[in-house]
Design an enzyme around this catalytic site. Sequence first.
Site, PDB file in Angstrom:
ATOM      1  NE  ARG A  15      -1.997  -1.678   3.562  1.00 34.87           N
ATOM      2  CZ  ARG A  15      -2.435  -1.823   4.818  1.00 34.87           C
ATOM      3  NH1 ARG A  15      -3.633  -1.376   5.155  1.00 34.87           N
ATOM      4  NH2 ARG A  15      -1.665  -2.395   5.729  1.00 34.87           N
ATOM      5  CE  LYS A  75       0.902  -2.239   9.441  1.00 36.36           C
ATOM      6  NZ  LYS A  75      -0.330  -2.553  10.241  1.00 36.36           N
ATOM      7  CG  HIS A  96      -1.927  -1.067  15.081  1.00 38.15           C
ATOM      8  ND1 HIS A  96      -3.283  -1.159  15.323  1.00 38.15           N
ATOM      9  CD2 HIS A  96      -1.791  -0.971  13.739  1.00 38.15           C
ATOM     10  CE1 HIS A  96      -3.944  -1.141  14.175  1.00 38.15           C
ATOM     11  NE2 HIS A  96      -3.060  -1.004  13.201  1.00 38.15           N
TER      12      HIS A  96
END
Length: 367
Positions: A15, A75, A96
């Site tokens: 991505r 990410k 995250h």
Amino acid sequence: MRIGVPREIKDDENRVAITPAGVTALASNGHRVLIESGAGRGSGLSDEMYDRAGATIAATAADVWRDSDLVLKVKEPLPAEYGFLHEDLVLFTYLHLAANETLTRELLRSNCTAIAYETVQLDDASLPLLVPMSEVAGRLAVQAGAASLEMAHGGKGILLPGVSGVRRGRVTILGAGVAGFNACVVAVGLGADVTIVDVNPRRLAYVSDVVRGNVTSLMSNLANIEASVAEADLVIGAVLIPGAKAPRLVTRELLRRMEPRSALVDIAVDQGGCAETTRATTHHDPRYIEEGIVHYAVANMPGAVPQTSTYALTNVTMSYALEIAAHGWRKAAADDASLARGVSCSRGRLTSRPVAEAFGIAWEPLR
């Protein structure tokens, strides 16, 4: 403002954080967009397309990070990128952090400002920047789980929809949020025997209504989780506590009660996973067997379908990126409470309570 988009370096991550249309939107508002050469290749977006849209193509990642005020990623930064973090940088990406203490401390050490896609939260508690990737992951989970049940991948050789005269595969979905709901829709559409478990009775009623009752819905409690997991051919873990570690609902002992070579797909792996046996894998080597169960725990599932995922992600991130670029992150966050909730740390201070609780780090609310 100078906006940078480096190439993603996580294993099998194809991505990219911006499309040519996004470049045009930023450039037309007077911003400079710097994109690392090859950043969009995995999503079918060439350097030439970005150049025509108004971007400047950079030869290396170091050039992008060094010459940018705002870095857009997909990410979280990996150790090879930690050295690029600096005090005047604003980083906008999936982080995250509750499952990654090392990265949390690196962000604090660098004094940068980090805004997490997954904790940008509207007043109704929805997560607008997580929704499209949860949709993708939920739908992919059924595909991955169906493949995991094939003997070629270590599974017990069950076809989820069954055939005439043979029972359907049993699928248990833990969590009826966006990912779990999408997994349910696909599993029901495939013809599987589906059970979904959640803590919210209204959400369960909504799921049952959408799939016209072709699902067994159960309230989340220990007895229902144990019974539904033990009898499942495929378990899909889709639980989420925004910004916090995923609860461990599936123990080793519970896995031992499942029929050998059944399958588990843990969508919650980014937040530490909802199974005691979960460990992150890659698209290149996505499965492993533990306690006799085939595990699929790829930490960037949407990266398997980057053309779909890139457009779905940038559809929702660009409006926030435009506001940050136009006004700076402080004013953008002051004007938009949903963006403020996404700020994880700034100037060496942790502003996310769930992350602080995960690692015992001091925190303070964003001012």
